[in-house]
Design an enzyme around this catalytic site. Structure first.
Site, PDB file in Angstrom:
ATOM      1  N   ASP A   1       0.881  -1.022   0.070  1.00 50.55           N
ATOM      2  CA  ASP A   1      -0.108   0.092   0.045  1.00 50.55           C
ATOM      3  C   ASP A   1       0.833   1.018   0.143  1.00 50.55           C
ATOM      4  OD1 ASP A   1      -2.612   1.159   0.443  1.00 50.55           O
ATOM      5  OD2 ASP A   1      -1.972   1.664   2.254  1.00 50.55           O
ATOM      6  N   GLU A   7       1.235  -0.497  -5.104  1.00 47.60           N
ATOM      7  CA  GLU A   7       0.262   0.619  -5.169  1.00 47.60           C
ATOM      8  C   GLU A   7       1.110   1.787  -5.223  1.00 47.60           C
ATOM      9  OE1 GLU A   7      -3.553   3.034  -3.619  1.00 47.60           O
ATOM     10  OE2 GLU A   7      -2.039   2.718  -2.306  1.00 47.60           O
ATOM     11  N   ASP A  17     -11.452   1.576  -3.741  1.00 53.39           N
ATOM     12  CA  ASP A  17     -11.302   3.178  -3.662  1.00 53.39           C
ATOM     13  C   ASP A  17     -11.990   3.815  -4.774  1.00 53.39           C
ATOM     14  OD1 ASP A  17      -9.470   3.280  -1.437  1.00 53.39           O
ATOM     15  OD2 ASP A  17      -7.895   2.833  -2.869  1.00 53.39           O
TER      16      ASP A  17
HETATM   17  C1  BGC Z   1      -5.698   2.330  -0.332  1.00 48.73           C
HETATM   18  C2  BGC Z   1      -6.856   3.259   0.478  1.00 48.73           C
HETATM   19  C3  BGC Z   1      -6.407   3.681   1.653  1.00 48.73           C
HETATM   20  C4  BGC Z   1      -5.307   4.468   1.684  1.00 48.73           C
HETATM   21  C5  BGC Z   1      -4.376   4.870   3.021  1.00 48.73           C
HETATM   22  C6  BGC Z   1      -4.711   3.444  -0.249  1.00 48.73           C
HETATM   23  O1  BGC Z   1      -4.099   3.517  -1.343  1.00 48.73           O
HETATM   24  O2  BGC Z   1      -6.244   1.774  -1.395  1.00 48.73           O
HETATM   25  O3  BGC Z   1      -8.045   2.539   0.625  1.00 48.73           O
HETATM   26  O4  BGC Z   1      -7.432   4.564   2.334  1.00 48.73           O
HETATM   27  O5  BGC Z   1      -4.109   3.716   0.827  1.00 48.73           O
HETATM   28  O6  BGC Z   1      -4.106   3.759   3.648  1.00 48.73           O
END
Ligand code: BGC
Length: 557
Positions: free
Chosen positions: A201, A243, A309
């Site tokens: 993440d 990500e 999201d």
């Molecule tokens: C996740 C989100 C989250 C954020 C903060 C992201 O990129 O996909 O759902 O709110 O990280 O953790």
């Protein structure tokens, strides 16, 4: 050990344990329930599940606010039940990856609670503190709809702490070797449990440096390479998926020289697929590939249409962003942060043809596709629920109570299921679509199965043809002598197209989804006509001696 590049041919499926199936009847999905639905996932042809965070959490960011990295949230089950589920998935040949939330913890995590209690505490330096909120001013605010600053004053600590996301999610301090070690150990903990890797993440934000935008810093890449090294040294064919919601040139370094991430989401492509179909024009899609650098041989893009999201528009500037809002979110209720909190089917006006067309694009462009749970049956959303909850409602299994998701009193469900007359579980559900051979679900299953017969989809090169008709997107995928021709009509009207296939003269296009042979490619332009939002997946084959000729080939007009 299996082929370490398995992820290049894989079809992924994203789900939240809480949203999939409730095994104990308390209104919240759990591992027992998920286990019961593994047969469905296998039937669909999914190779790898991505599970959203299932760790203990105050759930102020749906689990991305982790309060304990080494446990399962009791609502979802016990570690034993998790193990049972994971074994059962593996027995079915399904791999499982989970979110690794590296950048921040919940403010309820004992590290933070201890850290704020005293400057001398053992974990004080796990977080980023300051006496002023004027440091790192070039760093943008990501959740602009909820946060005013990346610093929040903590009266208990008598200091500001740094956070890139919600103010209840303090960022970890990666300049501290202890933090680096802790997160490596947490990764090993779950790999030892048998997980097949991680969706990592928010990776661009691990380090902060004054005078920079505090994204994509060399220090961040150096640490991520350490993570990869640990993974490779001990765990063989597991994977890391990044990500990094960035422009492709900035995502490229996350692949390193094949020694950082195995995979990364292609964020900027996603809205361009929606733009292409809405404007009936292939340019936004093809242009995005001209901005997409090549990646190392042992790496792969991950292609998606929707996720948990909002449909992020961070990688769309000015007019493009305005266009997306105009085209897909005229009602302000549909907007969240910089994006659109809707599911695939409602975004596409529930038009089966458009849903299939966009899925066909993510199944055939370079990368591995990922399906968001429920989108395979065209589930709807509820824009009236807060945050991004409108796209996180219970999976719709059948027309029974709670859509077959849970036996609980409907008032006890973690979120109300979709129940309107178009997308509600009474009409849109797995059971009814399994019974109907021409449902979206069956088409999705068929596309998954066909994709698997052709390694060129996951591994082949990409060459765009540039037909004069800019409503028709056509490209060639090539891998080890196999050649595929993909043709998509982005328009809502029937379209003719003439393709320059001179390089394939003499070959015969076989349409993979329907199995039919098309006329042999001869000199001159190759003519096709496409139904509204229609598409073809052709394999270009050498002719066989006894190939019958087609009426159309021999006919004199
Ligand atoms: C996740 C989100 C989250 C954020 C903060 C992201 O990129 O996909 O759902 O709110 O990280 O953790």
């Amino acid at each position: 050990m299996s082929d370490p590049s398995w992820f290049k041919d894989a079809v992924f499926y994203e789900l939240h344990v809480k949203a999939f199936h409730d095994g104990n009847g308390d209104g919240i999905g759990d591992f027992r329930g998920l286990l019961e639905k593994l047969d469905y996932i296998q039937w669909l042809g999914v190779d790898c599940l991505w599970l959203l965070p299932f760790f203990p959490s105050p759930l102020r960011d749906d689990g991305y606010d982790v309060a304990n990295y080494r446990a399962i949230s009791p609502e979802y089950g016990s570690l034993e039940e998790f193990r049972h589920f994971l074994d059962a998935a593996h027995q079915r040949g399904i791999r499982v990856i989970v979110d690794l939330v590296l950048n921040h913890t919940s403010d309820q995590h004992p590290w933070f609670q201890q850290a704020r209690s005293s400057p001398e505490s053992a974990t004080r330096d796990y977080y980023v503190w300051s006496q002023t909120d004027k440091r790192y001013e070039k760093a943008r605010i990501i959740f602009i709809d909820t946060e005013k600053s990346n610093w929040t004053w903590d009266p208990a600590a008598n200091a500001y702490y740094w956070h890139r996301f919600f103010s209840h999610q303090p960022d970890l301090n990666y300049d501290n070797p202890e933090v680096q070690r802790e997160m490596l150990d947490i990764m090993s903990f779950w790999l030892d449990e048998g997980l097949d890797g991680f969706r990592c993440d928010a990776v661009p934000y691990l380090f902060e440096r004054e005078g920079t935008i505090c994204e994509n810093l060399p220090e961040t890449h150096a640490y991520l390479k350490e993570i990869r090294k640990r993974l490779d040294q001990t765990y063989g064919d597991r994977i890391l998926l990044a990500e990094a919601n960035q422009w492709p040139a900035d995502v490229r370094p996350y692949f390193g020289n094949g020694d950082e991430f195995h995979m990364a989401f292609h964020f900027p492509l996603m809205p361009r697929l929606f733009m292409g179909v809405r404007s009936e024009d292939w340019h936004p899609i093809v242009d995005m590939f001209t901005h997409t650098p090549s990646i190392p041989e042992n790496c792969q893009w991950c292609l998606f249409l929707r996720n948990h999201d909002e449909l992020t528009l961070e990688m769309c500037a000015g007019e493009e962003r305005d266009y997306m809002y105009y085209a897909y979110a005229r009602d302000p209720q549909m907007r969240r942060n910089i994006g659109i909190a809707r599911r695939l089917a409602p975004l596409l006006d529930n038009d089966r043809r458009k849903i299939e067309l966009l899925n066909s694009l993510v199944f055939t462009l370079p990368g591995s596709p990922i399906i968001y749970y429920g989108d395979e049956i065209g589930m709807g959303d509820n824009v009236h629920l807060g945050d991004r909850n409108g796209v996180r409602t219970p999976m719709q299994w059948n027309a029974d109570r709670n859509g077959g998701f849970s036996k609980a009193d409907p008032l006890k469900l973690y979120l109300p299921p979709i129940s309107d007359s178009v997308y509600g579980f009474h009409v849109t559900n797995v059971d009814s679509q399994r019974q109907s051979p021409h449902s979206l679900l069956h088409t999705m299953k068929q596309m998954i199965a066909r994709r698997k017969t052709q390694p060129a989809f996951g591994r082949g090169t990409l060459t765009f043809l540039h037909p004069k008709n800019d409503k028709v997107l056509a490209y060639i995928r090539r891998y080890r002598g196999n050649e595929l021709l993909l043709v998509h009509n982005l328009a809502g009207s029937a379209q003719p197209v003439e393709l320059d296939l001179s390089a394939f003269q003499g070959q015969v296009p076989i349409e993979l989804l329907g199995g039919s042979r098309f006329p042999r490619i001869s000199k001159g332009l190759y003519s096709l006509s496409l139904a509204p939002y229609g598409f073809y997946w052709f394999s270009l084959e050498q002719p066989q001696h006894d190939d019958p000729s087609y009426g159309i080939e021999g006919s004199v007009v």
